[in-house]
Enzyme design. Structure first.
Site, short mmCIF file in Angstrom:
data_model
loop_
_atom_site.label_atom_id
_atom_site.label_comp_id
_atom_site.label_asym_id
_atom_site.label_seq_id
_atom_site.Cartn_x
_atom_site.Cartn_y
_atom_site.Cartn_z
N ASP A 1 0.85 -1.14 0.09
CA ASP A 1 -0.19 0.06 0.17
C ASP A 1 1.05 1.40 0.02
O ASP A 1 1.60 1.47 0.93
CB ASP A 1 -0.90 0.03 1.12
CG ASP A 1 -1.98 1.04 1.13
OD1 ASP A 1 -2.07 1.73 0.15
OD2 ASP A 1 -2.72 1.23 2.13
N ASP B 1 -2.34 2.45 -6.09
CA ASP B 1 -1.79 2.64 -5.23
C ASP B 1 -1.63 1.40 -4.36
O ASP B 1 -1.08 1.36 -3.18
CB ASP B 1 -1.73 3.72 -4.28
CG ASP B 1 -3.21 4.12 -3.67
OD1 ASP B 1 -4.15 3.24 -3.96
OD2 ASP B 1 -3.14 4.63 -2.72
N GLU B 2 -2.24 0.23 -4.61
CA GLU B 2 -2.53 -0.83 -3.70
C GLU B 2 -2.58 -2.17 -4.52
O GLU B 2 -3.34 -2.19 -5.48
CB GLU B 2 -3.89 -0.77 -2.91
CG GLU B 2 -4.03 -1.60 -1.86
CD GLU B 2 -5.35 -1.21 -0.91
OE1 GLU B 2 -5.66 -1.84 -0.05
OE2 GLU B 2 -6.28 -0.30 -1.55
#
Length: 367
Positions: A14, A110-111
């Protein structure tokens, strides 16, 4: 007890305050300052997409109205999002992941989950791979990421949030049950504010409290997800990392510069949104059996209404008319509308692409 069968090696990565961190990296004048990526607070006001950690110290959070963020921190810097830049960085992060495994399940820009049970480089240690990935992101992209490492997705995702920012947390098989027992219920996947409040009224505050209830009791109180709670509190999560996740839904929405007050105004905006959704369905050659209308009011209360069909639909008339019918059923003259959205889900087979119009892939303004 944890599942004693085949143990996977799962990493959840993350990125830390991703949009804001990219802006601080690319604009040195923002470094170390409270910044918000999102809509400006002037006029109608926008919404916070991401806040830097300096801004979070003032209580600013994602999805908060920008005007509220400015009240909490008058000297906060507002930056309009650059999605093209974030997508480019996300692609480079994905390339780093692919050095170690092809089993990558992106959840957003983003993860992502990574299954490194059989890693490409033969390293064998998920913890070591997570360290190397974080170092590569830092050295090559000048950004930081937090990682959680465990034997399943739920525990890895929960672990990645423990030592943010720039943290690495490993929870091995022998530690999972004690970890889950100590976890506050609001940290459990699927437990939102309403469910958490319901649990607390039942004197369920931690995983240990949740564990006292039988599967039948949890199902009775919380429905289908109660069975998931029963397993997860025991550290059991058999969901695989899915590198080619199917599209669950497709849609568009628009936040308006001023509140809509009349049905005529709302219908006019729904026609525009329906056209965008139609073009995207054509682009991806999809038919959906469920049409969902999303409405957010001026007080930020949000509702969704949907209608399902026996067969998949993708024609503009059905999408627009169904959304309007759902709107009429909920319309009240005393409620002002801030946002409208239409999405299709429950996809079936792909369809031949016969439309000669070029698909409009532009994203409606969200901020």
């Amino acid at each position: 007890m944890t599942d004693k069968g085949y143990l996977r090696k799962i990493i959840h990565i993350d990125m830390d305050a991703f949009y804001a961190s990219v802006e601080q990296r690319d604009n040195p004048e923002y470094k170390g300052k409270p910044i918000v990526v999102g809509g400006l607070p002037q006029g109608r006001g926008g919404v916070v997409a991401t806040a830097s950690y300096e801004a979070r110290k003032f209580g600013i959070r994602s999805a908060m109205p920008s005007k509220k963020a400015q009240q909490l921190c008058p000297h906060v810097i507002f930056v309009f999002p650059r999605f093209a830049a974030y997508k480019e960085v996300s692609a480079r992060i994905r390339e780093i992941f692919s050095r170690y495994t092809d089993l990558i399940e992106p959840l957003s820009l983003d993860e992502a989950y990574l299954d490194v049970t059989d890693d490409k480089l033969g390293i064998g240690s998920a913890l070591e791979i997570a360290k190397q990935i974080r170092e590569a992101i830092k050295n090559e992209l000048n950004l930081t990421a937090s990682a959680g490492v465990s034997i399943n997705k739920f525990v890895a995702k929960t672990a990645s949030d423990i030592n943010k920012p720039d943290g690495l947390t490993f929870i091995g098989p022998s530690k999972i049950e004690s970890f889950m027992e100590q976890l506050p219920v609001e940290k459990f996947f699927g437990v939102g504010k309403v469910t958490a409040q319901k649990m607390k009224l039942m004197n369920i505050h931690t995983g240990a409290d949740l564990k006292k209830l039988s599967e039948e009791q949890l199902s009775r109180h919380f429905g289908k997800i109660g069975r998931f709670f029963y397993k997860i509190v025991r550290g059991i999560d058999d969901r695989p990392v899915q590198p080619n996740r199917e599209t669950k839904s497709l849609g568009a929405e628009d936040t308006f510069s001023r509140d809509l007050t009349t049905l005529e105004e709302m219908v006019e905006e729904l026609d525009k949104i329906a056209l965008t959704v139609f073009n995207r369905l054509q682009r991806y050659q999809l038919k959906g059996r469920t049409i969902t209308l999303k409405i957010k009011y001026s007080d930020f209360k949000q509702i969704t209404r949907n209608q399902s069909f026996t067969n998949g639909v993708n024609d503009l008339a059905t999408i627009a008319e169904t959304a309007k019918e759902l709107l009429v059923k909920t319309f009240s003259e005393d409620q002002k509308v801030r946002l409208l959205g239409i999405s299709l889900s429950n996809f079936g087979e792909s369809i031949p692409y016969h439309n000669n119009r070029s698909a409009d892939n532009s994203q409606l303004e969200l901020f």
